[in-house]
Design a protein around this motif. Structure first.
Motif, PDB file in Angstrom:
ATOM      1  N   ALA A   1       0.829  -1.195   0.000  1.00 47.66           N
ATOM      2  CA  ALA A   1       0.000   0.000   0.000  1.00 47.66           C
ATOM      3  C   ALA A   1       0.866   1.248   0.000  1.00 47.66           C
ATOM      4  N   ARG A   2       0.341   2.290  -0.599  1.00 52.05           N
ATOM      5  CA  ARG A   2       0.988   3.579  -0.618  1.00 52.05           C
ATOM      6  C   ARG A   2      -0.053   4.655  -0.786  1.00 52.05           C
ATOM      7  N   ASN A   3       0.390   5.891  -0.756  1.00 48.89           N
ATOM      8  CA  ASN A   3      -0.494   7.022  -0.929  1.00 48.89           C
ATOM      9  C   ASN A   3      -0.745   7.287  -2.403  1.00 48.89           C
ATOM     10  N   ARG A   4      -1.930   7.693  -2.725  1.00 52.60           N
ATOM     11  CA  ARG A   4      -2.362   8.231  -4.014  1.00 52.60           C
ATOM     12  C   ARG A   4      -2.378   7.209  -5.147  1.00 52.60           C
ATOM     13  N   TYR A   5      -1.243   6.977  -5.795  1.00 54.65           N
ATOM     14  CA  TYR A   5      -1.249   6.259  -7.065  1.00 54.65           C
ATOM     15  C   TYR A   5      -0.484   4.953  -6.998  1.00 54.65           C
ATOM     16  N   VAL A   6      -0.904   4.002  -7.832  1.00 53.43           N
ATOM     17  CA  VAL A   6      -0.177   2.757  -8.011  1.00 53.43           C
ATOM     18  C   VAL A   6       1.168   3.050  -8.658  1.00 53.43           C
ATOM     19  N   GLN A   7       2.198   2.386  -8.169  1.00 53.06           N
ATOM     20  CA  GLN A   7       3.526   2.465  -8.752  1.00 53.06           C
ATOM     21  C   GLN A   7       4.022   1.067  -9.044  1.00 53.06           C
ATOM     22  N   ARG A   8       4.952   0.963  -9.985  1.00 53.76           N
ATOM     23  CA  ARG A   8       5.451  -0.338 -10.417  1.00 53.76           C
ATOM     24  C   ARG A   8       6.674  -0.810  -9.644  1.00 53.76           C
ATOM     25  N   MET A   9       7.337   0.076  -8.961  1.00 56.33           N
ATOM     26  CA  MET A   9       8.567  -0.283  -8.268  1.00 56.33           C
ATOM     27  C   MET A   9       8.286  -0.563  -6.795  1.00 56.33           C
ATOM     28  N   ALA A  10       8.846  -1.644  -6.299  1.00 59.04           N
ATOM     29  CA  ALA A  10       8.569  -2.078  -4.937  1.00 59.04           C
ATOM     30  C   ALA A  10       8.933  -1.020  -3.904  1.00 59.04           C
ATOM     31  N   ARG A  11      10.008  -0.288  -4.142  1.00 57.82           N
ATOM     32  CA  ARG A  11      10.469   0.681  -3.153  1.00 57.82           C
ATOM     33  C   ARG A  11       9.538   1.868  -2.988  1.00 57.82           C
ATOM     34  N   GLU A  12       8.553   2.007  -3.838  1.00 56.37           N
ATOM     35  CA  GLU A  12       7.599   3.103  -3.740  1.00 56.37           C
ATOM     36  C   GLU A  12       6.513   2.842  -2.703  1.00 56.37           C
ATOM     37  N   TYR A  13       6.399   1.624  -2.209  1.00 58.82           N
ATOM     38  CA  TYR A  13       5.319   1.268  -1.294  1.00 58.82           C
ATOM     39  C   TYR A  13       5.734   1.385   0.161  1.00 58.82           C
ATOM     40  N   ASP A  14       4.779   1.776   0.996  1.00 57.46           N
ATOM     41  CA  ASP A  14       5.044   2.052   2.404  1.00 57.46           C
ATOM     42  C   ASP A  14       4.669   0.903   3.334  1.00 57.46           C
ATOM     43  N   TYR A  15       3.683   0.117   2.970  1.00 58.04           N
ATOM     44  CA  TYR A  15       3.191  -0.975   3.799  1.00 58.04           C
ATOM     45  C   TYR A  15       3.144  -2.259   2.992  1.00 58.04           C
ATOM     46  N   TRP A  16       3.449  -3.368   3.648  1.00 61.02           N
ATOM     47  CA  TRP A  16       3.515  -4.670   2.985  1.00 61.02           C
ATOM     48  C   TRP A  16       2.842  -5.745   3.817  1.00 61.02           C
ATOM     49  N   GLY A  17       2.179  -6.669   3.136  1.00 63.00           N
ATOM     50  CA  GLY A  17       1.721  -7.882   3.770  1.00 63.00           C
ATOM     51  C   GLY A  17       2.828  -8.912   3.823  1.00 63.00           C
ATOM     52  N   GLN A  18       2.540 -10.057   4.422  1.00 56.84           N
ATOM     53  CA  GLN A  18       3.543 -11.102   4.594  1.00 56.84           C
ATOM     54  C   GLN A  18       3.720 -11.979   3.363  1.00 56.84           C
ATOM     55  N   GLY A  19       2.794 -11.937   2.435  1.00 53.53           N
ATOM     56  CA  GLY A  19       2.891 -12.707   1.218  1.00 53.53           C
ATOM     57  C   GLY A  19       2.160 -14.031   1.295  1.00 53.53           C
ATOM     58  N   THR A  20       1.754 -14.533   0.146  1.00 50.73           N
ATOM     59  CA  THR A  20       1.107 -15.831   0.039  1.00 50.73           C
ATOM     60  C   THR A  20       1.692 -16.573  -1.157  1.00 50.73           C
ATOM     61  N   GLN A  21       1.972 -17.852  -0.959  1.00 46.52           N
ATOM     62  CA  GLN A  21       2.649 -18.645  -1.977  1.00 46.52           C
ATOM     63  C   GLN A  21       1.666 -19.135  -3.032  1.00 46.52           C
ATOM     64  N   VAL A  22       2.015 -18.932  -4.289  1.00 44.90           N
ATOM     65  CA  VAL A  22       1.278 -19.482  -5.420  1.00 44.90           C
ATOM     66  C   VAL A  22       2.220 -20.398  -6.184  1.00 44.90           C
ATOM     67  N   THR A  23       1.815 -21.642  -6.353  1.00 41.47           N
ATOM     68  CA  THR A  23       2.614 -22.617  -7.081  1.00 41.47           C
ATOM     69  C   THR A  23       1.780 -23.181  -8.221  1.00 41.47           C
ATOM     70  N   VAL A  24       2.302 -23.077  -9.432  1.00 46.43           N
ATOM     71  CA  VAL A  24       1.606 -23.553 -10.622  1.00 46.43           C
ATOM     72  C   VAL A  24       2.399 -24.714 -11.194  1.00 46.43           C
ATOM     73  N   SER A  25       1.786 -25.869 -11.270  1.00 46.07           N
ATOM     74  CA  SER A  25       2.445 -27.058 -11.779  1.00 46.07           C
ATOM     75  C   SER A  25       2.218 -27.191 -13.276  1.00 46.07           C
ATOM     76  N   SER A  26       3.141 -27.889 -13.934  1.00 45.24           N
ATOM     77  CA  SER A  26       3.050 -28.090 -15.373  1.00 45.24           C
ATOM     78  C   SER A  26       1.996 -29.119 -15.719  1.00 45.24           C
TER      79      SER A  26
END
Length: 123
Positions: A98-123
């Motif tokens: 999350a960040r203020n105002r606008y979506v940005q493409r670079m990770a360093r532009e964001y102020d708050y982060w979740g812990q992440g969730t794993q996505v695994t796609v099998s062939s």
């Protein structure tokens, strides 16, 4: 204090679909955009997509354009990442940020982060 929590990851076969959720608690005016970024094993963070809380602006990374989409619930406290036509190269830890105002493409532009969730796609 803003807290982000992702859920919905798991194992899916190529061509399948998953929906990830990002719940933003304690949101105030300083948090008006949510981005989804992913990190595959041995790779850097890659921008997946993002949405502002008003739902008036959407952005997607080139690698997922046309396959993924984003929306949010009526209370504007949950953002969903809909992933379709999944490929093995989509395998990664997906995080919302999350960040203020606008979506940005670079990770360093964001102020708050979740812990992440794993996505695994099998062939």
């Amino acid at each position: 204090q803003v807290q982000l929590r992702e859920s919905g990851g798991g194992l899916v076969e190529a061509g399948g679909s998953l929906r990830l959720s990002c719940v933003a608690s304690g949101r105030d005016f300083s948090v008006s955009a949510i981005g989804w970024l992913r990190q595959a094993p041995g790779k850097g963070r890659e921008f997946v997509g993002g949405i502002n809380w008003a739902g008036s602006a959407l952005e997607f990374g080139d690698s997922v354009l046309g396959r993924f989409t984003i929306d949010r619930d009526n209370a504007h406290d949950t953002v969903y990442l809909h992933m379709n036509s999944l490929k093995p190269e989509d395998t990664a830890v997906y995080s919302c940020a999350a960040r203020n105002r606008y979506v940005q493409r670079m990770a360093r532009e964001y102020d708050y982060w979740g812990q992440g969730t794993q996505v695994t796609v099998s062939s």
